[in-house]
Write an enzyme that holds these catalytic residues in place. Structure first.
Site, mmCIF file in Angstrom:
data_model
loop_
_atom_site.group_PDB
_atom_site.id
_atom_site.type_symbol
_atom_site.label_atom_id
_atom_site.label_comp_id
_atom_site.label_asym_id
_atom_site.label_seq_id
_atom_site.Cartn_x
_atom_site.Cartn_y
_atom_site.Cartn_z
ATOM 1 N N ASP A 106 -5.848 -6.076 7.583
ATOM 2 C CA ASP A 106 -4.897 -6.019 8.692
ATOM 3 C C ASP A 106 -4.083 -4.734 8.575
ATOM 4 O O ASP A 106 -4.077 -4.083 7.517
ATOM 5 C CB ASP A 106 -3.982 -7.245 8.705
ATOM 6 N N GLU A 173 -1.651 -9.243 4.941
ATOM 7 C CA GLU A 173 -0.789 -8.563 3.986
ATOM 8 C C GLU A 173 0.451 -7.975 4.631
ATOM 9 O O GLU A 173 1.550 -8.078 4.091
ATOM 10 C CB GLU A 173 -1.581 -7.455 3.272
#
Lengths: 483, 483
Positions: A106, A173
């Site tokens: 991400d 994250e």
């Protein structure tokens, strides 16, 4: 075949395959996998599938897109699914060591309107400056895909893969790694059973020239001091001078925490800090850093220290206390004549070995209560911990670090600097504690890559050399006598 | 006819006309004249016309709806016209004294969703509690229309009006009285040429039982201390401990301003405060007030003083320093690990006789600079005045106050308390300075009326008795030997 011969073949392949590697990175970056934007969640999932397809084509086995359930509040869509964690294996030879590589697919939000020179989700290959520009190039799509390229380089060079590799690629994250902790705990004795070491490529060189290995992170205890007075905000014309003002008390209490030279004034904290060893001193002396670099990074001449060792030690291995702000007081522009009824001061302490988090909290809370009591105020005061995360320090001379240092020397011709970071990467500690193994941070990008910022980039040389270091690292680690 | 006989006739008429007076108030309140809401500006103008019509029907002359031009920024509509000031005369007899009455016809915003028990722009006549509930009932439509009822009561009672009356009704008071200052200056020698005294009915009793006359207001000097450090907000993990944090410096500087007991620690201010006189002491002793009332008003037991005189003197005649908040620092909920790059501390000092505003600012700025210098910080500090308004104190024993005191005694049977207010009403000083005449604050409502709040009310007895006091005041003032 000697290691050197193997490396020659592999590195040659990495150089040859560079255009294809950049192409894979470009395809990955094209998917706007912004984990903090609910509307883009399908894109995050799409990127997980893209990676799974890549892993499959490389011959990874046991590929799993592990679901982590719905995202806890606050969310607009209460049924919002967390993006999956991509687990995969490459090799399963009991005679070989097993390395778990962690990365996240991400990214932070990005839009041209933020000031990017180019469309952030289109990888720009800047031939002149020899860099790759795009959201995720350095944080963390570039380093993450690096591991795939390591495998392909071995395959095309015809070199046997030296270890069993396990991937743990997450998609949350940038939004607090929601759900990953639990997964690690659950899989510690299952998918991750035979892991010997964990390698995380999700940080950066200290500067722009010298490669580094990172062996420590500070922890963070975040505190609130709440001062409660009148039942509602009051007019300072009507009540100024006759009412004990919470904001006045808060300023007094916060004034006892730390001085303008950065010295924490709360008694009992300094005593908990592990003394600096001779060996540490040596590490710091070697590191390539200067006060000019710090001033450039902060955009000001406001450094508290002038000597390199002082700066680095106070960034990495001494605690610090920052006052972040006040909730409940007037925070706007202009002149509002309010007496805030309840104010909440926010500060945090960056923790280091051997500060015990619970003991620290006890000391901090008692300090605030004691200082408030001295004020003899009719208001009430409550100090509390609202969030904590422990520090992490590894042995930078263990098998994993030693292997990575050798790999760096082979690729760059220099010993890497051994660095820590002042901030925290909580997942590091999670892996270490739950898998009961060591963890190493092996950064690919440079200190000026602009992760989380506009025009995020990764130098092509860092990308290519990073893949080479990752490759060499696995070989050195495989050869090391200890586990 | 003796004054007593005149009062008997007038007061009887006031009682008889009560339903009609309430009806006029209801019609005025029906117009949502919210000056801060641009979309409601036509309603503010409509209310001005409603008042002009009332004045016309009462026989006022020279009625002017004075335009004040466009509203200065920030406004959505750059051509937004300020609401007019309603000027009118009742009588123009050179043998009579001339009284200017000021009031404002605009109101604070109000909506049922805010928590009102009833529609705020529909006047509720609560027969049980004997009160009038609606936005503007006490602030300031009730008192303002009171002056119209004074005229009508005289007319219907057949009593000659004792003075020349001039109205100055504005429609921007709740939004800073924009444009009024200039109008007063321009008309000082024209429309307002022969004014002998100014009466403002736009404040409240101290409590709920005792009528008051108000002879003083504190001023307000508003300051900002700006501490500038790094070029942008920084991450406390990366920079905490190695950078001088502006928020830490600011807390230290603000901590030197005032202590938790309300004592201003800036040297040189106390010396400027006029000593308390014997006569003042007597005034304070007589006033009806208690620490319980203060606690009820603040909703807490956080009073700094227990004795009535101490409370009132610290509210009205001693300076106070309030810390309002910080601009630029983290002000949200939760745990944001930011080092704010630039923070602006806000505080104000309520001023009293004989504090010189310019001298005060010099002392304050030098104090902040000196305290900042002691910190030896590499950041920069700037302290500055961003707004000021002078204090106002009148002689509570002049002709106007004496007349109002007598009028109060006639209506309520008690001497009014002589009060000040801790806040400021800047227009008071404007009238005094520009017309070179005295000003008196003659409140109609009670301390618990909830001006600016939900369920704003005016007790019917305060409305009726207020009109009677206004009437008697004009007669006593007309009779007083001095001007």
């Amino acid at each position: 075949m000697s290691l050197d011969q193997k490396f020659e073949k592999i590195f040659k392949k990495v150089d040859e395959l560079k255009p294809q590697f950049i192409d894979v990175l470009a395809k990955a970056i094209e998917i706007p996998a912004v984990s903090s934007d609910e509307s883009l969640r399908p894109m995050v999932v799409k990127k997980a599938h893209f990676l799974a397809d890549q892993l499959k084509s490389l011959g990874f086995s046991d590929i799993q897109l592990r679901e982590l359930g719905t995202q806890p509040p606050p969310v607009n869509d209460p049924k919002l699914q967390l993006p999956p964690v991509v687990l995969a294996r490459y090799g399963n030879d009991p005679a070989k060591k097993t390395v778990l590589v962690y990365g996240h697919y991400d990214v932070q939000p990005a839009a041209k309107e933020d000031g990017w020179d180019s469309e952030p989700f289109t990888l720009v290959v800047d031939e002149e400056k020899q860099l790759l520009k795009g959201r995720g190039s350095t944080d963390d799509t570039g380093p993450l895909t690096g591991w795939l390229h390591v495998v392909r380089s071995h395959q095309e060079a015809g070199i046997e893969f030296p270890v069993n590799l396990i991937t743990c690629f997450e998609g949350m994250e940038e939004s607090g790694s929601l759900g990953l902790d639990d997964l690690i705990a659950v899989e510690a004795d299952k998918y991750f059973k035979d892991v010997d070491t964990v390698c995380i490529s999700d940080n950066y060189w200290l500067g722009t020239k010298k490669p580094v290995l990172t062996y420590g992170l500070r922890g963070c205890n975040y505190y609130q001091v709440t001062i409660n007075g009148p039942h509602a905000d009051l007019h300072s014309g009507v009540f100024g001078g006759i009412i004990a003002e919470p904001m006045i008390d808060l300023v007094q209490v916060m004034g006892t925490l730390v001085d303008s030279q950065g010295k924490i004034k709360i008694e009992g904290i300094e005593e908990m800090v592990a003394p600096v060893t001779e060996k540490e001193h040596e590490i710091y002396e070697k590191i390539d850093f200067s006060v000019e670099e710090l001033n450039a990074a902060s955009g000001s001449n406001t450094s508290l220290y002038k000597k390199k060792e002082d700066i680095l030690m106070h960034r990495w291995r001494f605690p610090s206390l920052s006052i972040h702000g006040v909730e409940g007081a007037f925070a706007g522009q202009g002149a509002k004549t309010v007496i805030p009824a309840k104010v909440v001061g926010k500060f945090s302490i960056r923790t280091v070995p051997d500060i015990d988090s619970e003991k620290l909290t006890k000391i901090v809370v008692e300090h605030c209560e004691r200082e408030f009591a001295k004020l003899n105020s009719p208001n009430t005061c409550k100090a509390e911990l609202i969030h904590d995360g422990n520090y992490w320090v590894s042995d930078p001379f263990n098998a994993s670090f030693t292997a990575a240092a050798k790999a760096t020397k082979v690729v760059y011709g220099v010993e890497p600097d051994l660095t820590r970071e002042g901030g925290s990467i909580p997942i590091t500690l999670s892996f270490e504690e739950k898998l009961k193994t060591n963890v190493m941070l092996l950064p690919m990008g440079r200190g000026d890559d602009g992760a989380h910022s506009i025009n995020e980039k990764l130098d092509i040389s860092n990308f290519v050399n990073g893949i080479k270091i990752m490759s060499a690292y696995l070989h050195y680690y495989a050869e090391s006598p200890e586990k």
